[in-house]
Scaffold this motif. Structure first.
Motif, mmCIF file in Angstrom:
data_model
loop_
_atom_site.group_PDB
_atom_site.id
_atom_site.type_symbol
_atom_site.label_atom_id
_atom_site.label_comp_id
_atom_site.label_asym_id
_atom_site.label_seq_id
_atom_site.Cartn_x
_atom_site.Cartn_y
_atom_site.Cartn_z
ATOM 1 N N LYS A 113 0.881 -1.298 -0.130
ATOM 2 C CA LYS A 113 0.096 -0.102 0.012
ATOM 3 C C LYS A 113 0.911 1.453 0.164
ATOM 4 O O LYS A 113 2.095 1.204 0.466
ATOM 5 C CB LYS A 113 -0.869 -0.014 1.007
ATOM 6 N N SER A 114 0.367 2.337 -0.425
ATOM 7 C CA SER A 114 0.988 3.463 -0.767
ATOM 8 C C SER A 114 1.560 3.937 1.063
ATOM 9 O O SER A 114 0.734 3.995 1.656
ATOM 10 C CB SER A 114 0.253 4.584 -1.171
ATOM 11 N N GLY A 115 2.789 4.337 0.947
ATOM 12 C CA GLY A 115 3.304 4.931 2.187
ATOM 13 C C GLY A 115 4.074 3.778 3.205
ATOM 14 O O GLY A 115 4.719 3.834 3.973
ATOM 15 N N ARG A 116 3.558 2.463 2.513
ATOM 16 C CA ARG A 116 3.944 1.325 3.677
ATOM 17 C C ARG A 116 5.317 0.670 3.124
ATOM 18 O O ARG A 116 6.060 -0.053 3.897
ATOM 19 C CB ARG A 116 3.068 0.087 3.525
ATOM 20 N N GLU A 117 5.869 1.264 2.099
ATOM 21 C CA GLU A 117 7.575 1.221 1.689
ATOM 22 C C GLU A 117 8.365 1.679 2.644
ATOM 23 O O GLU A 117 9.681 1.326 2.661
ATOM 24 C CB GLU A 117 7.544 1.601 0.202
ATOM 25 N N ARG A 118 7.970 2.666 3.650
ATOM 26 C CA ARG A 118 8.973 3.385 4.306
ATOM 27 C C ARG A 118 9.969 2.514 5.099
ATOM 28 O O ARG A 118 11.282 2.696 5.169
ATOM 29 C CB ARG A 118 8.384 4.407 5.226
ATOM 30 N N SER A 119 9.477 1.489 5.772
ATOM 31 C CA SER A 119 10.041 0.440 6.729
ATOM 32 C C SER A 119 11.090 -0.429 5.751
ATOM 33 O O SER A 119 12.108 -0.802 6.207
ATOM 34 C CB SER A 119 9.126 -0.287 7.515
ATOM 35 N N VAL A 120 10.591 -0.766 4.578
ATOM 36 C CA VAL A 120 11.436 -1.206 3.547
ATOM 37 C C VAL A 120 12.760 -0.487 3.393
ATOM 38 O O VAL A 120 13.745 -1.075 3.173
ATOM 39 C CB VAL A 120 10.803 -2.158 2.432
ATOM 40 N N HIS A 121 12.371 0.748 3.096
ATOM 41 C CA HIS A 121 13.412 1.689 2.628
ATOM 42 C C HIS A 121 14.385 1.789 4.021
ATOM 43 O O HIS A 121 15.603 1.867 3.642
ATOM 44 C CB HIS A 121 12.809 3.027 2.480
ATOM 45 N N HIS A 122 13.910 1.533 5.171
ATOM 46 C CA HIS A 122 14.884 1.704 6.430
ATOM 47 C C HIS A 122 15.250 0.309 6.496
ATOM 48 O O HIS A 122 16.203 -0.152 7.607
ATOM 49 C CB HIS A 122 13.924 2.066 7.433
ATOM 50 N N ARG A 123 15.095 -0.757 5.602
ATOM 51 C CA ARG A 123 15.697 -2.058 5.658
ATOM 52 C C ARG A 123 15.134 -2.723 7.019
ATOM 53 O O ARG A 123 15.769 -3.716 7.502
ATOM 54 C CB ARG A 123 17.155 -1.980 5.579
ATOM 55 N N GLU A 140 7.776 0.354 -8.084
ATOM 56 C CA GLU A 140 9.194 0.145 -8.068
ATOM 57 C C GLU A 140 9.520 -0.954 -7.048
ATOM 58 O O GLU A 140 8.980 -1.172 -6.107
ATOM 59 C CB GLU A 140 9.904 1.585 -7.208
ATOM 60 N N PHE A 141 10.687 -1.607 -7.488
ATOM 61 C CA PHE A 141 11.283 -2.683 -6.842
ATOM 62 C C PHE A 141 11.802 -2.073 -5.280
ATOM 63 O O PHE A 141 12.425 -1.062 -5.255
ATOM 64 C CB PHE A 141 12.384 -3.102 -7.418
ATOM 65 N N LEU A 142 11.316 -3.128 -4.370
ATOM 66 C CA LEU A 142 11.717 -2.785 -2.851
ATOM 67 C C LEU A 142 12.772 -3.712 -2.326
ATOM 68 O O LEU A 142 13.833 -3.457 -1.789
ATOM 69 C CB LEU A 142 10.386 -2.755 -1.874
ATOM 70 N N ALA A 143 12.457 -5.083 -2.606
ATOM 71 C CA ALA A 143 13.042 -6.301 -1.837
ATOM 72 C C ALA A 143 12.720 -7.488 -2.258
ATOM 73 O O ALA A 143 11.607 -7.738 -2.897
ATOM 74 C CB ALA A 143 12.664 -6.199 -0.417
ATOM 75 N N PHE A 148 16.848 -3.249 12.867
ATOM 76 C CA PHE A 148 15.803 -4.332 13.272
ATOM 77 C C PHE A 148 16.110 -4.204 14.861
ATOM 78 O O PHE A 148 16.760 -5.064 15.634
ATOM 79 C CB PHE A 148 16.304 -5.839 12.818
ATOM 80 N N PRO A 149 15.633 -2.984 15.476
ATOM 81 C CA PRO A 149 15.685 -2.715 17.073
ATOM 82 C C PRO A 149 15.057 -4.035 17.868
ATOM 83 O O PRO A 149 15.531 -4.432 18.993
ATOM 84 C CB PRO A 149 14.851 -1.792 17.177
#
Ligand code: SAH
Length: 397
Positions: free
Chosen positions: A8-18, A48-51, A382-383
């Motif tokens: 979903k839109s906006g949910r890519e953020r955590s993936v960008h933060h790995r 766009e490819f994320l992972a 990964f805290p």
């Protein structure tokens, strides 16, 4: 062709933060129905490819990210590379100078979701908790065998998390020689007898190694109470460093019997070591009612809050034992207190201990903060991998 999962839109953020986890609620649609454990391509809402990520039908964590680069597909060579990198990290931390037994792979923190590998001498105990890990068992075992000089790898995949993944219990030899059930673990200048097949966790609580060493400077000529002792992890260094007496309390009969074995194994004075098989909550109350006092108390309970859902009950549990322990301490006494619950972070844990001190009407200061040993690394992405928190506290009055 890889199957594709769109977020979903906006949910890519955590993936960008790995961050390695993607929850089901973040998924907008699947292109093709991936099999359980299958590697899929994760894309953002714009395509766009994320992972590359391992898919799970069952877990609320439906995707566990493996690589974040389109050109790097998580294949056999990539698994090998992860194992090499994990080995290099542990070399940098000089772990093998401290012990002959340490964690080789710590799941997501080493980039391999659901893969725990603990080395005990020249044997490895492997614990897998995701379907992807299960399906890649042979490659994981081959990489470990190639990177380390080990004689055999034995599986003990018996964690509760497997049920959430729709997996049953699996145990048995994977490659090489089947290890003997009993081995002698060395840690600094101590030895412990470990049962690889029937012991808790993979046999021993390797994560507390450095903390067991750290308590030594506080124990000389002290009366020590070691709560949740297991097989005497903290009892041995306490006696080595000159504690007057150590009482070890654990609910497991096998564990308390093993405490005395380990005291003998280290040629320590058995008459200074007392063991109690029982519930720590009741034992602390009993000691309070009897008016007993101690100079140093260790609280190393099991996970009271495996997930955030059990947080409230867990917090009460932690507060209870810490309150009782602080009351049982003499002024000038030391409390060594831990939480290994993922759901309780360091700030909350400190607050709980602080509330306990307040209720005990004691003036308490923190001398040291403790964490898990470096072979259980904390990935900054990964805290959640920072799970073991400890405080060494001083009771002023
Ligand atoms: N400090 C140990 C590890 C402790 S693990 C070491 O260094 O090796 C937690 C231990 O708590 C386990 O051995 C488990 O058997 C014990 N335990 C769990 N619930 C308990 C309870 N209510 N009372 C006493 N022991 C308990």
């Amino acid at each position: 062709m890889n199957k594709v999962v769109y977020l979903k839109s906006g949910r890519e953020r955590s993936v960008h933060h790995r961050h390695p986890w993607i929850f089901r609620g973040a998924v907008s649609r699947l292109e093709g129905q991936p099999e359980n454990g299958e590697v899929v391509e994760v894309r953002d809402s714009k395509g766009e490819f994320l992972a590359y990520s391992a898919y799970s039908h069952y877990s609320s964590i439906c995707l566990r990210n493996l690589t974040y680069t389109k050109e790097i597909y998580p294949d056999r060579d990539w698994i090998y590379d992860r194992v090499v990198k994990a080995c290099q990290l542990r070399k940098a931390a000089d772990i093998d100078r401290e012990t002959n037994s340490w964690r080789l792979l710590f799941g997501e923190a080493d980039g391999l979701p659901g893969v725990i590998a603990d080395r005990y001498g020249d044997a490895v105990i492997l614990q897998l908790s995701t379907t992807w890990a299960d399906q890649n068992k042979a490659d994981i075992a081959a990489a470990i065998t190639e990177v380390y000089n080990v004689s055999g790898i034995y599986e003990r995949s018996d964690s509760d998390i497997r049920r959430l993944e729709g997996l049953g219990i699996a145990s048995g030899p994977i490659t090489g020689k089947v290890p003997a059930d009993q081995m002698i673990l060395t840690e600094y200048d101590r030895k412990y007898q470990v049962n690889l097949f029937s012991g808790q966790k993979s046999g021993f609580y390797l994560d507390q190694r450095v903390n067991r060493e750290k308590i030594k400077k506080y124990v000389s000529q002290r009366r020590v109470l070691n709560c949740f002792s297991y097989t005497g992890g903290f009892t041995v260094p306490a006696l080595q460093a000159g504690a007057d007496e150590v009482t070890s309390v654990d609910i497991s009969e096998d564990a308390v019997l093993a405490v005395q074995e380990n005291v003998r194994l280290n040629h320590l004075d058995i008459s200074r070591s007392h063991v109690v098989c029982g519930d720590v909550f009741s034992y602390l109350r009993l000691m309070r009612d009897k008016g007993e006092k101690y100079d140093l108390i260790i609280l190393d309970p099991p996970k009271f809050a495996p997930t955030v859902a059990q947080l409230e009950k867990a917090s009460r549990g932690y507060k209870d034992i810490n309150l009782l322990a602080i009351k049982l301490l003499n002024p000038g006494g030391i409390l060594v207190t831990f939480s290994c619950s993922g759901g309780v972070d360091a700030a909350l844990f400190q607050k709980i201990v602080s509330d306990a001190a307040l209720d005990a009407q004691a003036n308490v200061s923190i001398l040291e903060t403790l964490r898990q040993a470096a072979d259980h690394p904390v990935s900054l992405c990964f805290p959640e991998s920072s799970y073991l928190k400890g405080l060494i506290c001083y009771k002023i009055e």
